[in-house]
Design an enzyme around this catalytic site. Structure first.
Site, PDB file in Angstrom:
ATOM      1  N   HIS A  37      -5.642   3.011   1.326  1.00 61.69           N
ATOM      2  CA  HIS A  37      -4.690   3.955   1.718  1.00 61.69           C
ATOM      3  C   HIS A  37      -5.647   4.815   2.895  1.00 61.69           C
ATOM      4  CE1 HIS A  37      -2.800   3.210  -1.922  1.00 61.69           C
ATOM      5  NE2 HIS A  37      -3.420   3.993  -2.816  1.00 61.69           N
ATOM      6  N   ASP A  58       0.751  -1.180   0.217  1.00 64.27           N
ATOM      7  CA  ASP A  58       0.106  -0.138  -0.102  1.00 64.27           C
ATOM      8  C   ASP A  58       0.862   1.214  -0.059  1.00 64.27           C
ATOM      9  OD1 ASP A  58      -1.537   2.059   0.983  1.00 64.27           O
ATOM     10  OD2 ASP A  58      -2.895   0.956   1.720  1.00 64.27           O
ATOM     11  N   HIS A  59       1.043   1.860  -1.137  1.00 61.49           N
ATOM     12  CA  HIS A  59       2.081   3.020  -1.324  1.00 61.49           C
ATOM     13  C   HIS A  59       1.933   3.917  -0.350  1.00 61.49           C
ATOM     14  CE1 HIS A  59      -0.377   5.162  -3.947  1.00 61.49           C
ATOM     15  NE2 HIS A  59       0.373   6.130  -3.782  1.00 61.49           N
TER      16      HIS A  59
HETATM   17  C1  BG6 Z   1      -3.666   4.673  -6.362  1.00 61.71           C
HETATM   18  C2  BG6 Z   1      -4.658   4.800  -6.944  1.00 61.71           C
HETATM   19  O1  BG6 Z   1      -3.476   3.563  -5.264  1.00 61.71           O
HETATM   20  O2  BG6 Z   1      -3.411   6.109  -5.785  1.00 61.71           O
HETATM   21  C3  BG6 Z   1      -5.113   5.947  -8.065  1.00 61.71           C
HETATM   22  O3  BG6 Z   1      -5.197   3.732  -7.551  1.00 61.71           O
HETATM   23  C4  BG6 Z   1      -4.437   7.257  -7.001  1.00 61.71           C
HETATM   24  O4  BG6 Z   1      -6.133   6.080  -8.553  1.00 61.71           O
HETATM   25  C5  BG6 Z   1      -3.519   7.232  -6.361  1.00 61.71           C
HETATM   26  O5  BG6 Z   1      -4.463   8.223  -8.325  1.00 61.71           O
HETATM   27  C6  BG6 Z   1      -2.824   8.532  -5.852  1.00 61.71           C
HETATM   28  O6  BG6 Z   1      -1.576   8.206  -4.962  1.00 61.71           O
HETATM   29  P1  BG6 Z   1      -0.766   9.733  -4.623  1.00 61.71           P
HETATM   30  O7  BG6 Z   1       0.490   8.916  -4.265  1.00 61.71           O
HETATM   31  O8  BG6 Z   1      -0.599  10.245  -5.993  1.00 61.71           O
HETATM   32  O9  BG6 Z   1      -1.567  10.172  -3.783  1.00 61.71           O
END
Ligand code: BG6
Length: 495
Positions: A244, A181-182
């Site tokens: 997230h 989960d980044h």
């Molecule tokens: C991803 C989603 O996990 O996270 C995307 O699939 C979203 O739809 C993205 O745009 C948002 O990540 P960040 O790091 O740009 O907030």
């Protein structure tokens, strides 16, 4: 300390995630001297590339997406010597011998048995098959050194996540499975642990006695960016809230861990997910709001509505905005609402957590001292700003007793000159080192699905009647304002 010798296989090696995120992250780690002394990266795909043409293609990604793009000084040439391409059809058993051969070749050349990462940056429907075939490759039996990294979405609902977990844990041991989960790799999200558990200052007030409510916003200005096909099967609740946002909520709400052991921290998070009050289907309409953007204008540019996006059904009911009010039924948080919202094509790109404190019990000041009494607030901006702000009332300079709210701001990235590590760097490094703290355990993923299941099911059975219901460059549908206004609050802005 650098991680041990590592061999990284990336399924989806010619895909977008690898191009935009994984290779730039590995390259940034290399420039910052975090890559192992001995490493090799093998992109796996069906497209036809030689090592040379593959490296050329990846360099284009570096030039666009690496935070270190401006300072190459021959570093790419050095780094890319360790990047290879393996053309293979992942659907055929026989193809996997190429992987074993490569691993043996590297082991011989390095004189040591490396850690092996299999990164599955592929469409979710391919994961079961690849994982099954991979598990038959002998080196996957090595629990200590071989790991498999699985990207989101992890399942489509509780049932499919459960089945995927069942399959993966029958093929690999849990300690080998790294579910990404980044958001957990983001600096400011990790800093929440430091803020909460390295300071005695906040802990006494971090509970229902002092905090009136909590807000988490993850807003985006972009639309679905050509990912309509995927997004149609997902929607904002699955795409952002299940993973997230609930992970951030866990970091805010969890009890103090006894140690930094990966399972200890993950246990504490699962406790939060399990304590989130189950939403009755008949209450969904009063605690959850969905939205979809229509066409409109963003920064002077005309943008299409969601239903006009590529690969999107003209009558699509997929939500591009979701707001939910959660409660956590435990001693710390009983009856403290947690309002969360996320959406595409909103006015600003930002991810912000704010804790709103209860008002002072009594104001002894004359009525004219303040226009409004704005309660204390602690705001943590996750991105693009990275800071922590404490809002309190202060006396305005001068002879009268006039009060204004002011913010004391700690800029978390003040010394980084834009070089703060990106989430994927942190997570890839952890995966190479074998540290699963910031990855999702099987039960965490399923507990998060359980939380959103009643909303998913209710939305599925009761199609929206008003889509599209918000214009680009807004803060989403009006109902989202009403959701929080009913309780006497507003969505917080940074100003
Ligand atoms: C991803 C989603 O996990 O996270 C995307 O699939 C979203 O739809 C993205 O745009 C948002 O990540 P960040 O790091 O740009 O907030």
């Amino acid at each position: 300390k650098r991680p041990p010798a590592s061999l990284i296989f990336i399924f989806g090696g010619s895909g977008d995630l690898n191009f935009r995120k994984l290779i730039p992250a590995l390259y940034n780690l290399y420039i910052d001297d975090w890559m192992p002394e001995k490493f090799a990266i093998v992109g796996i795909g069906r497209k036809d590339f030689s090592d040379e043409s593959y490296r050329d293609r990846l360099l284009e990604g570096i030039q666009q997406f690496s935070r270190r793009k401006g300072e190459q000084n021959g570093k790419w040439a050095e780094f890319s010597k360790s990047v290879h391409y393996l053309r293979m059809d992942a659907e055929k058993d026989a193809s996997y011998t190429g992987i074993a051969d490569k691993a043996r070749e590297m082991e011989k050349a390095w004189g040591t048995h490396p850690n092996i990462l299999f990164y599955l940056a592929v469409a979710p429907q391919l994961v079961p098959d690849i994982a099954t075939k991979l598990s038959k490759v002998e080196l996957c039996g090595d629990r200590k050194c071989t790991r498999i990294v699985v990207e989101k979405p992890f399942g489509h609902d509780l049932q499919s996540a459960h089945e995927l977990n069942k399959l993966l844990t029958s093929l690999f041991s849990e300690e080998q499975i790294y579910r990404i989960d980044h958001y957990l790799g983001k600096e400011t999200v990790q800093n929440l642990l430091a803020l909460r558990f390295a300071n005695a200052l906040f802990e006494p007030i971090w509970n229902r006695n002092y905090i009136e409510h909590v807000q988490i916003t993850a807003a985006e200005t972009v639309g679905v960016e050509g990912r309509g096909g995927y997004y149609e099967t997902s929607g904002a609740l699955r795409d952002m809230v299940q993973n997230h946002i609930l992970q951030i909520l866990c970091m805010v709400a969890m009890e103090a861990p006894v140690s930094f052991d990966a399972n200890e921290i993950r246990n504490k998070k699962v406790d939060v997910l399990n304590a989130i009050r189950r939403i009755n289907p008949e209450d969904v309409h009063s605690v959850a709001v969905r939205g979809q953007y229509g066409e409109g204008w963003m920064k002077g540019e005309k943008v299409p509505g969601y239903r006009q996006e590529e690969s999107v059904d003209k009558n699509s009911n997929t939500e591009t905005f979701a707001a939910v009010k959660f409660y956590i039924d435990n001693w710390r948080w009983q009856d403290v609402p947690f309002y969360v919202r996320t959406g595409k094509r909103l006015r600003e790109k930002n991810t912000v957590i704010s804790l709103h404190f209860r008002p002072a019990p009594h104001y002894a000041f004359p009525p004219e001292a303040a226009e409004t009494w704005r309660p204390n607030r602690l705001t943590i901006t996750v991105s693009p700003e990275m800071d922590i702000r404490i809002r309190f009332q202060a006396k305005r300079l001068g002879q009268t007793m006039s009060l204004d709210p002011v913010d004391m701001i700690y800029k978390y990235d003040k010394d980084s000159q834009g070089h703060e590590p990106e989430a994927y760097e942190t997570l890839l490094l952890d995966a190479m080192e074998g540290n699963p703290t910031l990855f999702m355990r099987a039960d965490q993923v399923e507990a998060a699905w359980k939380v959103i299941t009643p909303i998913l099911e209710t939305w599925q059975t009761r199609p929206p009647v008003d889509f599209p219901n918000y214009v680009p460059n807004s803060w989403g549908p009006e109902d989202a304002e009403a959701l929080i206004a009913r309780d006497g609050h507003n969505w917080a802005t940074l100003s």
